[in-house]
Design a protein around this motif. Structure first.
Motif, PDB file in Angstrom:
ATOM      1  N   ALA A 172      53.150  39.546  36.163  1.00 53.84           N
ATOM      2  CA  ALA A 172      51.748  39.234  36.469  1.00 53.84           C
ATOM      3  C   ALA A 172      50.883  39.283  35.215  1.00 53.84           C
ATOM      4  O   ALA A 172      50.044  38.401  34.985  1.00 53.84           O
ATOM      5  N   ILE A 173      51.075  40.297  34.379  1.00 55.08           N
ATOM      6  CA  ILE A 173      50.272  40.421  33.153  1.00 55.08           C
ATOM      7  C   ILE A 173      50.610  39.302  32.176  1.00 55.08           C
ATOM      8  O   ILE A 173      49.722  38.712  31.540  1.00 55.08           O
ATOM      9  N   THR A 174      51.905  38.965  32.040  1.00 56.18           N
ATOM     10  CA  THR A 174      52.313  37.899  31.118  1.00 56.18           C
ATOM     11  C   THR A 174      51.720  36.558  31.542  1.00 56.18           C
ATOM     12  O   THR A 174      51.198  35.800  30.708  1.00 56.18           O
ATOM     13  N   ASN A 175      51.805  36.236  32.821  1.00 55.71           N
ATOM     14  CA  ASN A 175      51.230  34.979  33.303  1.00 55.71           C
ATOM     15  C   ASN A 175      49.726  34.937  33.089  1.00 55.71           C
ATOM     16  O   ASN A 175      49.164  33.886  32.756  1.00 55.71           O
ATOM     17  N   PHE A 176      49.081  36.078  33.272  1.00 55.44           N
ATOM     18  CA  PHE A 176      47.627  36.120  33.066  1.00 55.44           C
ATOM     19  C   PHE A 176      47.271  35.852  31.606  1.00 55.44           C
ATOM     20  O   PHE A 176      46.362  35.074  31.314  1.00 55.44           O
ATOM     21  N   VAL A 177      47.996  36.472  30.680  1.00 64.48           N
ATOM     22  CA  VAL A 177      47.700  36.290  29.255  1.00 64.48           C
ATOM     23  C   VAL A 177      47.947  34.856  28.825  1.00 64.48           C
ATOM     24  O   VAL A 177      47.161  34.264  28.072  1.00 64.48           O
ATOM     25  N   HIS A 178      49.017  34.232  29.321  1.00 64.02           N
ATOM     26  CA  HIS A 178      49.384  32.891  28.873  1.00 64.02           C
ATOM     27  C   HIS A 178      48.560  31.795  29.540  1.00 64.02           C
ATOM     28  O   HIS A 178      48.330  30.749  28.940  1.00 64.02           O
ATOM     29  N   ASN A 179      48.119  32.045  30.765  1.00 62.53           N
ATOM     30  CA  ASN A 179      47.443  30.991  31.519  1.00 62.53           C
ATOM     31  C   ASN A 179      45.930  31.107  31.502  1.00 62.53           C
ATOM     32  O   ASN A 179      45.245  30.161  31.875  1.00 62.53           O
ATOM     33  N   SER A 180      45.408  32.262  31.102  1.00 61.44           N
ATOM     34  CA  SER A 180      43.961  32.452  31.141  1.00 61.44           C
ATOM     35  C   SER A 180      43.286  31.649  30.044  1.00 61.44           C
ATOM     36  O   SER A 180      43.789  31.550  28.925  1.00 61.44           O
ATOM     37  N   LYS A 181      42.151  31.066  30.375  1.00 61.12           N
ATOM     38  CA  LYS A 181      41.371  30.295  29.415  1.00 61.12           C
ATOM     39  C   LYS A 181      40.059  31.021  29.139  1.00 61.12           C
ATOM     40  O   LYS A 181      39.542  31.760  29.970  1.00 61.12           O
ATOM     41  N   MET A 182      39.515  30.782  27.975  1.00 64.46           N
ATOM     42  CA  MET A 182      38.248  31.401  27.601  1.00 64.46           C
ATOM     43  C   MET A 182      37.115  30.679  28.332  1.00 64.46           C
ATOM     44  O   MET A 182      36.703  29.583  27.939  1.00 64.46           O
ATOM     45  N   THR A 183      36.651  31.233  29.424  1.00 64.33           N
ATOM     46  CA  THR A 183      35.592  30.618  30.211  1.00 64.33           C
ATOM     47  C   THR A 183      34.329  31.465  30.113  1.00 64.33           C
ATOM     48  O   THR A 183      34.338  32.644  30.451  1.00 64.33           O
ATOM     49  N   HIS A 184      33.273  30.848  29.650  1.00 69.87           N
ATOM     50  CA  HIS A 184      31.991  31.543  29.545  1.00 69.87           C
ATOM     51  C   HIS A 184      31.198  31.333  30.827  1.00 69.87           C
ATOM     52  O   HIS A 184      31.394  30.354  31.553  1.00 69.87           O
ATOM     53  N   ASN A 185      30.281  32.240  31.090  1.00 67.92           N
ATOM     54  CA  ASN A 185      29.300  32.028  32.143  1.00 67.92           C
ATOM     55  C   ASN A 185      27.937  32.430  31.613  1.00 67.92           C
ATOM     56  O   ASN A 185      27.802  32.935  30.493  1.00 67.92           O
ATOM     57  N   PHE A 186      26.931  32.205  32.424  1.00 68.03           N
ATOM     58  CA  PHE A 186      25.567  32.419  31.953  1.00 68.03           C
ATOM     59  C   PHE A 186      25.295  33.890  31.678  1.00 68.03           C
ATOM     60  O   PHE A 186      24.502  34.225  30.796  1.00 68.03           O
ATOM     61  N   GLU A 187      25.946  34.798  32.402  1.00 68.81           N
ATOM     62  CA  GLU A 187      25.753  36.233  32.180  1.00 68.81           C
ATOM     63  C   GLU A 187      26.246  36.640  30.788  1.00 68.81           C
ATOM     64  O   GLU A 187      25.664  37.525  30.155  1.00 68.81           O
ATOM     65  N   HIS A 188      27.338  36.004  30.309  1.00 65.53           N
ATOM     66  CA  HIS A 188      27.796  36.295  28.954  1.00 65.53           C
ATOM     67  C   HIS A 188      26.752  35.888  27.920  1.00 65.53           C
ATOM     68  O   HIS A 188      26.521  36.592  26.933  1.00 65.53           O
ATOM     69  N   TYR A 189      26.124  34.746  28.161  1.00 65.67           N
ATOM     70  CA  TYR A 189      25.066  34.281  27.254  1.00 65.67           C
ATOM     71  C   TYR A 189      23.908  35.273  27.230  1.00 65.67           C
ATOM     72  O   TYR A 189      23.393  35.628  26.165  1.00 65.67           O
TER      73      TYR A 189
END
Length: 650
Positions: A172-189
């Motif tokens: 589960a952790i390996t798939n998360f690291v490899h498949n996750s994309k850097m997605t921003h949202n307005f709260e991060h801004y």
């Protein structure tokens, strides 16, 4: 003749058409380049333009490889500049609309400085320290820490299941690291802008208020001035010439050794209470925004101090010894509601509320010793410590009440420290003794007497407020009370308002003080849906158990409005409200006592960070395999991280 006609006459029709096509493409490239920058800016700040939200096909292949060379063209620059202005205006409108959709309230933030706070920073500060922003994959998520936490949890499982669990979690952790994309949202801004603002304005102190769940902004000068004004009270505080930490550490270890040698504690407790790397307690102040001049409430953090474990040990003894001593104490609002709803007062009686002024810092050592000596028969039933050693420890805990502020060491020479573990139980004992002494001295019957820490609710004759106040103020020269009489036939107590209705019947209504901001966990916060749903249901259930049926509807509408102000949709709130069954509403509330209840030895409590794509998989993959009671504590990135750092640095 026009430009293209001249080109046609000079170079032929084909050249004229090619030149016209070039000019058209040049203008189009300028618009598309500006459009591309607009979309990139939207993606960075987490704002979605309408044509994307409405599933309109996005533009692709915006620029060719040689587009950069055409930027030097005058017409290209003109078109680019005009479109840049239009799209900038459009972006600002989108950002404004997005900020407005978050729904914050002006009363959530109190700025006591002359510094102008940008709108983006106001939003994130107004949301409060409990607001969570979803961590960005890989960048903000410490994978090593997650692996360590998961491994610690797996070790609690049966040995025969550990390898299977380890393999599932690793996948589960390996798939998360490899498949996750850097997605921003307005709260991060918003969070990025807030961090940048706080970093560049190191002269500001951002801290929660003493009451009301409000974020307060002060200047460093204001904060230090208020703290110095507080610490200049020579009757309570005294400046020390040096750091007394080592001295109190040695005294603490000596007392612990004495307790161990006499068999009062075991070796494990002795190791826990003995310290060789104690740090001095720290003091900080919380602004009382509901009072004139906004003074500070002093709070002393004793974490890591020399006597913190010994204080906890004594607190447990006193709590157990005086568990059945508090005749007038109310543990919670449910117990209070079950006793006072529909209570009929005698004719000519009214309700008043008495509030002790700074109770903790006005409890003298002499008064505490006197009470313990009088009630030693209770204490001796729960501990084998002799009275002389017990009083020596109490005296040591009072004397070791000191703290550091801006490098200066200050001793609290009178009263219990706000923040000390033993202070609440001592205050409760003192108030119980006070009530048992004062109530019989009143020249009239008191049909209602309830106490919660330093707040009292009494029913007295309508013309006896001054008499009652005089009796209570004469108990101890340091402990003084203020009286609050009925307003519109009611007085507040806890989170309720006791209202004297027709026929002198007392009915309870849900009550929030005027200082309350009404800020709860926001709908946009990175908390699990289960937590948000349980918050709403818990508040509605609380109101249903507290309120008299005459006030229930208005209280529910008030709570609905409060949650709407926190961004929750009305449909979602109605669904939570109607999901409460009649059995849940009418169940008898469980009354908690002050007796310490230790968790069962077989219960294990673990925590995982709330990472929406990952935490659920890890939880589902591990929970059914273990015969444990699970408690998932969500670690969220909030503004409180920078708030605490800024506060303690001051």
């Amino acid at each position: 003749m026009g430009f293209f006609d001249d080109v046609g006459l000079a170079y032929g029709r084909t050249a004229s058409e090619q030149m016209r096509l070039w000019a058209h493409l040049n203008t189009k490239l300028a618009k598309l380049a500006c459009r591309r920058n607009f979309l990139l800016h939207c993606r960075t700040t987490g704002i979605l333009p309408r044509h994307i939200v409405q599933n309109i096909k996005c533009l692709t292949n915006l620029l060719s490889d040689d587009a950069e060379n055409n930027r030097k063209n005058r017409s290209y620059k003109k078109v680019f500049s005009n479109n840049k202005k239009l799209l900038k205006k459009k972006f600002l409108a989108l950002k404004k609309r997005k900020i407005q959709s978050i729904q914050i309230r002006d009363e959530w933030l109190c700025n006591l400085t002359t510094t102008q706070i940008p709108t983006e920073v106001k939003v994130i500060l107004s949301l409060g320290p409990k607001f969570g922003v979803a961590p960005l994959p890989v960048k903000d998520i410490p994978i090593k820490n997650i692996v360590a936490d998961v491994e610690n949890i797996i070790n609690l499982a049966p040995i025969t299941r550990q390898n299977i669990l380890r393999a599932k979690c690793t996948n589960a952790i390996t798939n998360f690291v490899h498949n996750s994309k850097m997605t921003h949202n307005f709260e991060h801004y918003l969070l990025t802008n807030a961090r940048r603002f706080v970093k560049t304005h190191d002269d500001l102190v951002i801290t929660p208020a003493d009451k009301g769940n409000i974020t307060v902004i002060l200047s460093t000068e204001q904060y230090e001035q208020k703290m110095n004004q507080l610490l200049q009270d020579s009757s309570v505080y005294k400046q020390l010439r040096r750091d007394p930490t080592n001295e109190f550490q040695c005294k603490n270890n000596k007392i612990v050794k004495q307790l161990k040698d006499k068999g009062f504690i075991d070796a494990s407790m002795a190791r826990k209470s003995t310290t060789y790397k104690a740090i001095p307690p720290r003091i900080y102040g919380l602004p009382k925004v509901h009072k004139a001049d906004i003074p500070l409430r002093p709070i002393v953090s004793t974490i890591g101090s020399a006597s913190v474990e010994l204080s906890q040990f004594m607190t447990q003894i006193l709590t157990e010894a005086f568990s059945d001593f508090h005749d007038y104490t109310i543990a919670e609002s449910f117990q209070f509601a079950s006793k006072i709803n529909n209570f009929i007062l005698p004719q000519g009686y009214k309700l008043i509320s008495l509030d002790a002024v700074s109770l903790f810092t006005n409890i003298s050592l002499e008064l505490v010793i006197q009470i313990i000596q009088q009630e030693w028969s209770r204490v001796s039933q729960v501990t084998t410590i002799d009275i002389s050693l017990f009083l020596t420890i109490i005296k040591f805990l009072f004397e070791s009440s000191y703290f550091v502020f801006k490098g200066s060491f200050i001793s609290q020479i009178f009263g219990c420290a706000m923040g000390s573990k033993i202070s609440p139980i001592l205050a409760n004992i003192v108030m119980s003794v006070l009530l048992k002494y004062c109530i019989p001295l009143l020249p009239f019957q008191v049909p209602i007497t309830y106490q919660y820490v330093d707040d009292l609710l009494l029913a007295i004759p309508e013309d006896r407020t001054a008499t009652t106040l005089a009796v209570f103020n004469n108990y101890d020269p340091h402990i003084k009370f203020t009286a609050e009489e009925e307003t519109e036939n009611g007085v507040p107590f806890l989170d309720t308002k006791a209202i004297r209705c027709a026929g002198n019947i007392v009915k309870l209504d849900w009550y929030q003080k005027p200082t309350s901001s009404g800020r709860y966990i926001h709908y946009s916060s990175n908390h699990s849906w289960a937590m948000k749903t349980n918050l709403i249901k818990g508040m509605f259930r609380r109101i249903k158990k507290i309120c008299h049926p005459d006030f229930l509807h208005n209280s529910e509408e008030k709570l609905l409005k409060i949650f709407e102000n926190n961004g929750y949709p009305r449909m979602f709130l109605n669904r939570c409200l109607h999901s409460l069954t009649s059995d849940q509403v009418n169940e008898v509330p469980q009354i908690r006592t002050s007796t310490l209840v230790e968790p069962a030895t077989h219960d294990k409590y673990v925590s995982l960070p709330l990472i929406p794509p990952l935490t659920a998989k890890l939880k589902i993959g591990s929970t059914p395999c273990l015969d444990l009671t699970w408690f998932i504590a969500f670690h969220v990135r909030t503004v409180s991280l920078c708030m605490l750092d800024r506060h303690h640095n001051v």
